[in-house]
Scaffold this motif. Structure first.
Motif, PDB file in Angstrom:
ATOM      1  N   TRP A  36       0.889  -0.814   0.350  1.00 11.90           N
ATOM      2  CA  TRP A  36      -0.270   0.183  -0.297  1.00 11.90           C
ATOM      3  C   TRP A  36       1.010   1.613   0.256  1.00 11.90           C
ATOM      4  N   ASN A  37       0.226   2.065  -0.419  1.00 11.48           N
ATOM      5  CA  ASN A  37       0.786   3.654  -0.007  1.00 11.48           C
ATOM      6  C   ASN A  37      -0.458   4.903   0.230  1.00 11.48           C
ATOM      7  N   GLU A  38       0.278   5.870   0.436  1.00 11.73           N
ATOM      8  CA  GLU A  38      -0.662   6.893   0.853  1.00 11.73           C
ATOM      9  C   GLU A  38      -2.294   6.929   0.179  1.00 11.73           C
ATOM     10  N   GLN A  39      -2.964   5.970  -0.886  1.00 13.92           N
ATOM     11  CA  GLN A  39      -3.832   6.405  -1.003  1.00 13.92           C
ATOM     12  C   GLN A  39      -3.906   5.501  -1.881  1.00 13.92           C
ATOM     13  N   GLU A  40      -3.449   4.617  -2.457  1.00 12.76           N
ATOM     14  CA  GLU A  40      -3.430   2.730  -2.817  1.00 12.76           C
ATOM     15  C   GLU A  40      -3.490   1.405  -1.986  1.00 12.76           C
ATOM     16  N   VAL A  41      -4.381   0.661  -2.228  1.00 20.07           N
ATOM     17  CA  VAL A  41      -3.578  -0.789  -1.452  1.00 20.07           C
ATOM     18  C   VAL A  41      -3.719  -1.250  -2.407  1.00 20.07           C
ATOM     19  N   LEU A  42      -2.276  -2.809  -2.388  1.00 20.78           N
ATOM     20  CA  LEU A  42      -2.895  -3.590  -3.480  1.00 20.78           C
ATOM     21  C   LEU A  42      -3.520  -5.346  -3.119  1.00 20.78           C
ATOM     22  N   ILE A  43      -4.269  -5.594  -3.345  1.00 24.35           N
ATOM     23  CA  ILE A  43      -4.969  -6.836  -2.994  1.00 24.35           C
ATOM     24  C   ILE A  43      -4.805  -7.707  -4.137  1.00 24.35           C
ATOM     25  N   ARG A  44      -4.005  -8.915  -3.097  1.00 23.30           N
ATOM     26  CA  ARG A  44      -4.079 -10.143  -4.483  1.00 23.30           C
ATOM     27  C   ARG A  44      -5.442 -11.565  -4.019  1.00 23.30           C
ATOM     28  N   LYS A  45      -6.187 -11.640  -5.196  1.00 25.21           N
ATOM     29  CA  LYS A  45      -6.945 -11.970  -5.344  1.00 25.21           C
ATOM     30  C   LYS A  45      -6.841 -13.997  -5.626  1.00 25.21           C
ATOM     31  N   GLN A  46      -7.229 -14.517  -5.065  1.00 21.16           N
ATOM     32  CA  GLN A  46      -7.374 -16.083  -4.709  1.00 21.16           C
ATOM     33  C   GLN A  46      -6.972 -16.462  -5.876  1.00 21.16           C
ATOM     34  N   ASN A  47      -7.172 -16.034  -7.668  1.00 20.38           N
ATOM     35  CA  ASN A  47      -6.614 -16.492  -8.512  1.00 20.38           C
ATOM     36  C   ASN A  47      -5.592 -15.489  -8.836  1.00 20.38           C
ATOM     37  N   ARG A  48      -4.852 -14.809  -8.128  1.00 24.57           N
ATOM     38  CA  ARG A  48      -3.271 -14.752  -8.088  1.00 24.57           C
ATOM     39  C   ARG A  48      -3.586 -13.665  -8.756  1.00 24.57           C
ATOM     40  N   LYS A  49      -4.679 -12.836  -9.197  1.00 27.06           N
ATOM     41  CA  LYS A  49      -4.748 -11.364  -9.996  1.00 27.06           C
ATOM     42  C   LYS A  49      -4.390 -10.488  -8.547  1.00 27.06           C
ATOM     43  N   VAL A  50      -3.858  -9.297  -9.599  1.00 30.43           N
ATOM     44  CA  VAL A  50      -3.362  -8.099  -8.101  1.00 30.43           C
ATOM     45  C   VAL A  50      -4.291  -7.345  -9.432  1.00 30.43           C
ATOM     46  N   LEU A  51      -4.797  -6.421  -7.579  1.00 27.43           N
ATOM     47  CA  LEU A  51      -5.879  -5.135  -8.360  1.00 27.43           C
ATOM     48  C   LEU A  51      -5.579  -4.030  -7.256  1.00 27.43           C
ATOM     49  N   GLN A  52      -4.817  -2.708  -7.848  1.00 24.47           N
ATOM     50  CA  GLN A  52      -4.969  -1.593  -6.897  1.00 24.47           C
ATOM     51  C   GLN A  52      -6.122  -0.646  -6.776  1.00 24.47           C
ATOM     52  N   LEU A  53      -6.595  -0.819  -5.969  1.00 19.01           N
ATOM     53  CA  LEU A  53      -7.610  -0.328  -5.025  1.00 19.01           C
ATOM     54  C   LEU A  53      -7.274   1.024  -4.150  1.00 19.01           C
ATOM     55  N   SER A  54      -8.238   1.494  -4.060  1.00 23.99           N
ATOM     56  CA  SER A  54      -8.133   3.004  -2.812  1.00 23.99           C
ATOM     57  C   SER A  54      -8.571   2.515  -1.802  1.00 23.99           C
ATOM     58  N   ARG A  55      -7.708   3.664  -1.268  1.00 23.01           N
ATOM     59  CA  ARG A  55      -7.595   2.567   0.514  1.00 23.01           C
ATOM     60  C   ARG A  55      -9.167   3.591   0.730  1.00 23.01           C
ATOM     61  N   SER A  56      -9.585   4.538   0.344  1.00 20.82           N
ATOM     62  CA  SER A  56     -10.863   4.773   0.388  1.00 20.82           C
ATOM     63  C   SER A  56     -11.881   4.401   1.262  1.00 20.82           C
ATOM     64  N   TYR A  57     -11.366   2.966   0.490  1.00 20.62           N
ATOM     65  CA  TYR A  57     -13.084   1.609   0.450  1.00 20.62           C
ATOM     66  C   TYR A  57     -13.429   1.187   1.675  1.00 20.62           C
ATOM     67  N   ARG A  58     -13.904   0.933   1.930  1.00 20.59           N
ATOM     68  CA  ARG A  58     -14.184  -0.152   3.119  1.00 20.59           C
ATOM     69  C   ARG A  58     -12.891  -1.277   3.150  1.00 20.59           C
ATOM     70  N   ILE A  59     -12.629  -1.044   4.365  1.00 23.10           N
ATOM     71  CA  ILE A  59     -11.251  -2.957   4.068  1.00 23.10           C
ATOM     72  C   ILE A  59     -11.812  -3.365   5.326  1.00 23.10           C
ATOM     73  N   GLN A  60     -12.070  -5.024   5.363  1.00 24.68           N
ATOM     74  CA  GLN A  60     -11.735  -5.451   6.773  1.00 24.68           C
ATOM     75  C   GLN A  60     -12.011  -7.079   6.452  1.00 24.68           C
ATOM     76  N   PRO A  61     -11.776  -7.593   7.741  1.00 22.48           N
ATOM     77  CA  PRO A  61     -11.820  -9.491   7.424  1.00 22.48           C
ATOM     78  C   PRO A  61     -12.450  -9.926   6.560  1.00 22.48           C
ATOM     79  N   ALA A  62     -12.199 -11.143   5.641  1.00 23.74           N
ATOM     80  CA  ALA A  62     -13.359 -11.684   5.239  1.00 23.74           C
ATOM     81  C   ALA A  62     -14.655 -12.111   5.718  1.00 23.74           C
ATOM     82  N   ASP A  63     -14.005 -12.690   7.378  1.00 21.19           N
ATOM     83  CA  ASP A  63     -14.805 -13.697   8.011  1.00 21.19           C
ATOM     84  C   ASP A  63     -15.518 -12.931   8.738  1.00 21.19           C
TER      85      ASP A  63
END
Length: 71
Positions: A36-63
């Protein structure tokens, strides 16, 4: 916005997270925090694709139940 400390904890523990982008659950992104950096977070999905998303989105544990009130 999620803190650096919380993102680091998710990364170190390998916690699967849910990124809530809008009111539709089908648009959520599930994966693990890679970086992550100041504005974005990098998320690796189960299929190994990586998405660069804004940190302004709500992020919580999946469980945890989906909380759309804070999106």
């Amino acid at each position: 916005m999620i803190t650096d400390e919380q993102l680091n904890l998710y990364r170190l523990e390998g916690v699967k997270v849910r990124v809530i982008r809008d009111a539709e659950p089908k648009n959520d992104v599930l994966g693990i925090v890679v970086a992550w950096n100041e504005q974005e977070v990098l998320i690796r999905k189960q299929n190994r694709k990586v998405l660069q998303l804004s940190r302004s989105y709500r992020i919580q544990p999946a469980d945890q139940p989906r909380d759309s009130s804070s999106s």
